[in-house]
Design an enzyme around this catalytic site. Structure first.
Site, PDB file in Angstrom:
ATOM      1  N   ILE A 149     -17.577 -21.157   2.503  1.00  0.00           N
ATOM      2  CA  ILE A 149     -16.535 -20.215   2.931  1.00  0.00           C
ATOM      3  C   ILE A 149     -15.373 -20.128   1.960  1.00  0.00           C
ATOM      4  O   ILE A 149     -14.465 -19.339   2.136  1.00  0.00           O
ATOM      5  CB  ILE A 149     -15.994 -20.552   4.348  1.00  0.00           C
ATOM      6  CG1 ILE A 149     -15.606 -22.023   4.463  1.00  0.00           C
ATOM      7  CG2 ILE A 149     -16.961 -20.138   5.411  1.00  0.00           C
ATOM      8  CD1 ILE A 149     -14.982 -22.366   5.807  1.00  0.00           C
ATOM      9  N   GLY A 150     -15.407 -20.922   0.945  1.00  0.00           N
ATOM     10  CA  GLY A 150     -14.320 -20.816  -0.026  1.00  0.00           C
ATOM     11  C   GLY A 150     -14.496 -21.866  -1.113  1.00  0.00           C
ATOM     12  O   GLY A 150     -15.358 -22.740  -1.029  1.00  0.00           O
TER      13      GLY A 150
ATOM     14  N   LYS B  40     -14.306 -29.622   3.410  1.00  0.00           N
ATOM     15  CA  LYS B  40     -13.856 -29.495   2.019  1.00  0.00           C
ATOM     16  C   LYS B  40     -14.548 -30.593   1.238  1.00  0.00           C
ATOM     17  O   LYS B  40     -14.294 -31.785   1.455  1.00  0.00           O
ATOM     18  CB  LYS B  40     -12.338 -29.647   1.989  1.00  0.00           C
ATOM     19  CG  LYS B  40     -11.703 -29.321   0.669  1.00  0.00           C
ATOM     20  CD  LYS B  40     -10.214 -29.085   0.893  1.00  0.00           C
ATOM     21  CE  LYS B  40      -9.436 -29.076  -0.407  1.00  0.00           C
ATOM     22  NZ  LYS B  40      -8.041 -28.700  -0.211  1.00  0.00           N
TER      23      LYS B  40
ATOM     24  N   GLY C  30     -11.906 -24.010  -4.117  1.00  0.00           N
ATOM     25  CA  GLY C  30     -10.625 -24.184  -4.775  1.00  0.00           C
ATOM     26  C   GLY C  30     -10.871 -24.701  -6.175  1.00  0.00           C
ATOM     27  O   GLY C  30     -12.014 -24.724  -6.642  1.00  0.00           O
ATOM     28  N   SER C  31      -9.820 -25.131  -6.813  1.00  0.00           N
ATOM     29  CA  SER C  31      -9.963 -25.564  -8.192  1.00  0.00           C
ATOM     30  C   SER C  31     -10.834 -26.803  -8.302  1.00  0.00           C
ATOM     31  O   SER C  31     -11.504 -27.006  -9.303  1.00  0.00           O
ATOM     32  CB  SER C  31      -8.588 -25.876  -8.765  1.00  0.00           C
ATOM     33  OG  SER C  31      -7.702 -24.880  -8.389  1.00  0.00           O
ATOM     34  N   PHE C  32     -10.808 -27.609  -7.295  1.00  0.00           N
ATOM     35  CA  PHE C  32     -11.627 -28.806  -7.394  1.00  0.00           C
ATOM     36  C   PHE C  32     -12.388 -29.096  -6.099  1.00  0.00           C
ATOM     37  O   PHE C  32     -12.699 -30.228  -5.781  1.00  0.00           O
ATOM     38  CB  PHE C  32     -10.787 -30.017  -7.822  1.00  0.00           C
ATOM     39  CG  PHE C  32      -9.594 -30.283  -6.924  1.00  0.00           C
ATOM     40  CD1 PHE C  32      -9.715 -31.148  -5.857  1.00  0.00           C
ATOM     41  CD2 PHE C  32      -8.365 -29.678  -7.159  1.00  0.00           C
ATOM     42  CE1 PHE C  32      -8.627 -31.396  -5.029  1.00  0.00           C
ATOM     43  CE2 PHE C  32      -7.275 -29.922  -6.339  1.00  0.00           C
ATOM     44  CZ  PHE C  32      -7.406 -30.794  -5.273  1.00  0.00           C
ATOM     45  N   SER C  33     -12.643 -28.038  -5.362  1.00  0.00           N
ATOM     46  CA  SER C  33     -13.358 -28.274  -4.105  1.00  0.00           C
ATOM     47  C   SER C  33     -14.215 -27.076  -3.738  1.00  0.00           C
ATOM     48  O   SER C  33     -13.992 -25.962  -4.215  1.00  0.00           O
ATOM     49  CB  SER C  33     -12.343 -28.503  -2.984  1.00  0.00           C
ATOM     50  OG  SER C  33     -11.602 -27.317  -2.772  1.00  0.00           O
ATOM     51  N   VAL C  34     -15.212 -27.345  -2.928  1.00  0.00           N
ATOM     52  CA  VAL C  34     -15.975 -26.264  -2.309  1.00  0.00           C
ATOM     53  C   VAL C  34     -15.794 -26.440  -0.811  1.00  0.00           C
ATOM     54  O   VAL C  34     -15.824 -27.564  -0.305  1.00  0.00           O
ATOM     55  CB  VAL C  34     -17.473 -26.348  -2.684  1.00  0.00           C
ATOM     56  CG1 VAL C  34     -18.254 -25.232  -2.002  1.00  0.00           C
ATOM     57  CG2 VAL C  34     -17.647 -26.275  -4.184  1.00  0.00           C
TER      58      VAL C  34
ATOM     59  N   ASP D  73       3.295 -25.990  -2.594  1.00  0.00           N
ATOM     60  CA  ASP D  73       2.368 -24.960  -3.052  1.00  0.00           C
ATOM     61  C   ASP D  73       2.162 -23.914  -1.956  1.00  0.00           C
ATOM     62  O   ASP D  73       1.037 -23.506  -1.681  1.00  0.00           O
ATOM     63  CB  ASP D  73       1.035 -25.613  -3.452  1.00  0.00           C
ATOM     64  CG  ASP D  73       0.157 -24.658  -4.263  1.00  0.00           C
ATOM     65  OD1 ASP D  73       0.693 -23.658  -4.794  1.00  0.00           O
ATOM     66  OD2 ASP D  73      -1.054 -24.901  -4.355  1.00  0.00           O
TER      67      ASP D  73
END
Ligand SMILES: Nc1ncnc2c1ncn2[C@@H]1O[C@H](COP(=O)(O)OP(=O)(O)OP(=O)(O)O)[C@@H](O)[C@H]1O
Length: 699
Positions: free
Chosen positions: A25-26, A48, A28-32, A141
């Site tokens: 579902i998404g 995550k 990030g820079s260092f995660s799925v 952030d």
């Protein structure tokens, strides 16, 4: 369909811990981030997944910071972390799933949004920030991508997520680390100056500006240009935006370059733009100023649930005294919900019952599509020793300037300490964050999705171990009773609750209280729906766990999902499911009958609050039991106490998990009070049991 069986493609997915993985579902820079479902509860979560060796030491520390923060904070506007699963090379954060995606997607879909809607998002964001503030945390952030939405409908609740950059701040200590997303980043951070939590308020201003205008307040082709634009241009609102004075004022005051001139948090929280919305606005308000939407149960001294003094002295008396005090000094048990009750009108009833088509697996044959969102009040499962280890290592890390405008190069760590978290906890019950918590009441609406539940204790009616001891009213680390993770135990409990609550529906109906009967019937419907979901998950798991491919394919080719379990030899499920399915269908039919029986209902009629009805019935049953006990009618007393205990247990243990809209969210003091009552009930029940035995022996 977002939930239910099969919707996330779970069957093809892998398992981690108790979670079946579905689609991505998404990232990030260092995660799925994956959609996943608990094999027993059927709860959908976001997982995550982080590959640890891809992370630098600082990123690992940043991750630890996220874990420590999320693990300790329970608030409807902050994403909940249910569990952490550590693999050999990967770590999995099991997070509350927000099916509405993030705010940036919402903005892409809607462009600029109505000021009223923006206001409600801001109120929710303010609620979440208040908790961070109370715990001396700053996010660092804040940006639309890190604000997740629970649904795509009007009941959306916003939750702050991604605490990877968050850090704890001692008051007046200035941070020196550069992080955050440039378009939302405070100029003092970009200028490499020291900054404090007010930097988050700049980001809030930038987000508000974007919500109401469709654009970020300042742009630039690169960070230097962006900074130059911030420093050299005044904030300009597009001509075509017809914004209120309050909205413009708040944007301007949040987007002041000089942090000293920027609003303080207190000023932000109290800004007129965030004042309470008018009722009847479509988007659900999760936030409210103190008490604004609280449901109160109007405790009066004469409404003490149990008039009898405890003959044995001791515990009961002191608890009664305690209850008495709390009755005098608080509103009483209240429900955290987040809807202006006035906006739930009986005209909505029909829309609650729209048959939905069968999904691939055929599970949902007679289900109903109902809108809603979930909130939950669940404790994280890991113990605190783990925190201590991570915190110690965080404390050692020096701060550095790092840029994180694209994929992050390096990040600084947080120096969050466990002690700080703990020190900050006790104030919470009275803290502004808590007093801002959402309130409100409306008729419950069952929803299709399964709920967040987690293995834990279960206060059995038949036992005397309701978890009263050690109960505290602190904000964090307060033990929460969770439904049993054992399939049979859970189902049996739901059946018990269902049976007592259906008696209540009958009573209400017989007394001509049709709206009340219908409202409570919806709770019953949600209970059976929950039971159905749990059976489905159990069936799924049985199939997934099959060692034999041959059996698996035979099972999969079979039309009825439940009959598949015959192949698995899952006798208990086979025996239980037909009963549950019957109850569910019966309860749907009965809800329809009750709805018809209500006839034409005036538009302005408010639905009675079923949770309050259940609670009041439990108290009434307790009083009835006490009278019977006094009249030496021990059999009847025991039966009344059993039912009262069952209803209170339902409220304490299960009601927050069943799919209701609005969901039930208990405060610590609600739980404390419920536990106390359950304890008293159990004591009284014990007394009447021994009274009964004595009377029998005398005969
Ligand atoms: N709990 C959740 N529910 C639904 N979607 C989620 C959830 N958590 C994350 N996502 C989706 O996954 C995306 C990436 O998640 P996240 O931002 O946490 O990863 P990250 O690696 O920390 O990102 P970043 O690059 O900002 O550091 C989010 O933008 C969001 O769309």
């Amino acid at each position: 369909m977002a939930s239910g069986s099969g919707g996330g493609g779970y069957r093809e997915g892998r398992m981690v811990g108790d979670y079946m993985f579905g689609r991505q579902i998404g990232s990030g820079s260092f995660s799925v981030v994956w959609l996943a479902r608990h094999r027993v509860h059927g709860v959908e979560v976001a997982v995550k997944e982080i590959v640890m060796d891809k992370l630098s030491k600082k990123l690992q520390e940043s991750l630890l910071s996220e874990i420590v923060i999320l693990k300790h904070i329970k608030h409807p506007n902050i994403i909940r972390m249910h569990e952490i699963i550590e693999g050999t090379e990967r770590i999995y954060l099991i997070l509350e799933y927000c099916r509405g995606g993030d705010l940036s997607v919402y903005l892409q879909r809607h462009g600029k949004i109505l000021e009223a809607t923006a206001k409600q998002f801001m109120q929710q964001l303010a609620n979440g920030l208040q908790v961070l503030r109370d715990n001396n945390l700053m996010h660092r952030d804040l940006k639309p991508q890190n604000l997740l939405l629970t649904t795509t409908d009007d009941n959306v609740v916003l939750k702050i997520a991604d605490f990877g950059f968050a850090r704890s701040l001692q008051p007046l200590v200035l941070a020196e680390t550069l992080c955050g997303s440039p378009l939302y980043m405070a100029p003092e951070i970009m200028n490499l100056q020291k900054y404090d939590a007010k930097a988050d308020l700049w980001s809030v201003g930038a987000i508000l500006f974007q919500l109401v205008t469709g654009k970020t307040p300042f742009t630039g082709n690169n960070q230097i240009q962006l900074l130059q634009n911030i420093n050299s241009t005044d904030l300009r609102f597009p001509q075509d935006c017809n914004l209120s004075h309050d909205c413009i004022d708040l944007c301007k005051k949040l987007l002041r370059r000089n942090p000293l001139e920027r609003l303080t948090f207190e000023e932000f929280f109290n800004h007129p733009f965030l004042a309470q919305s008018k009722p009847d606005q479509p988007l659900r308000r999760i936030s409210s100023p103190q008490g604004a939407h609280k449901m109160t149960l109007n405790y009066q001294e004469e409404c003490m649930p149990f008039p009898l003094e405890d003959e044995s002295g001791g515990v009961d008396q002191s608890l009664s005294a305690q209850m008495n005090n709390s009755i005098r000094s608080t509103y009483g048990f209240h429900v955290r919900a987040n809807k202006d009750s006035s906006s739930i009108k009986t005209t909505n009833f029909g829309s609650l019952f729209k048959p939905i088509p069968m999904n691939n697996s055929g599970y949902e044959h007679d289900s109903y599509r109902m809108s809603g969102h979930m909130k939950h009040t669940i404790a994280s499962s890991k113990d605190d020793k783990n925190d201590q280890t991570s915190v110690d290592s965080l404390d050692l890390v020096e701060q550095e300037y790092v840029m994180v405008s694209g994929p992050p190069l390096e990040m600084s760590s947080s120096s969050l300490s466990n002690a700080e978290m703990r020190n900050s906890s006790p104030k919470s019950e009275n803290s502004p964050a808590e007093t801002r918590k959402n309130g409100g009441v409306s008729a419950p609406v069952p929803i299709v999705s399964t709920t967040i539940t987690k293995a834990g204790t279960f206060g059995s009616l038949d036992s005397h171990n309701s978890p009263v001891s050690g109960a505290s009213e602190g904000f964090m680390d307060d033990a929460i009773e969770l439904p049993s993770a054992n399939f049979i135990t859970r189902i049996r409990s739901l059946q018990q609750y269902g049976s007592v609550i259906s008696e209540l529906v009958k009573e209400e109906s017989e007394n001509g209280r049709r709206l009340e009967a219908f409202s409570v019937q919806l709770i019953l419907l949600a209970i059976w729906k929950q039971a159905v979901n749990i059976c489905h998950s159990q069936a799924d798991f049985s199939i997934e766990g099959s060692p034999s491919q041959e059996i698996k394919s035979r099972v999969n080719s079979n039309a009825s999902p439940i009959s598949r379990s015959f192949y698995r030899g899952s006798e208990s499920l086979d025996a239980i499911y037909p009963q549950i399915e019957r109850e569910f269908l019966h309860s749907v039919e009965h809800a329809e009958e009750l709805e018809k029986g209500m006839g034409q209902v005036d538009e302005a009629t408010e639905m009675p609050d079923a949770i309050e009805i259940i609670y009041q019935s439990a108290l009434a049953l307790g009083r009835l039991g006490a009278v019977d006990e006094m009249m030496k009618n021990a059999d009847h007393a025991e039966a009344c106490y059993a039912k009262a205990g069952c209803l209170l247990n339902f409220l304490l243990v299960e009601a927050s998990s069943v799919p209701l809209n609005p969901p039930l969210c208990l405060t610590n003091s609600d739980r404390f009070r419920l536990r106390s009552y359950i304890d008293i009930i159990n004591n009284r029940r014990c007394q009447s049991r021994s009274q009964r035995v004595t009377l029998l022996n005398q005969r």
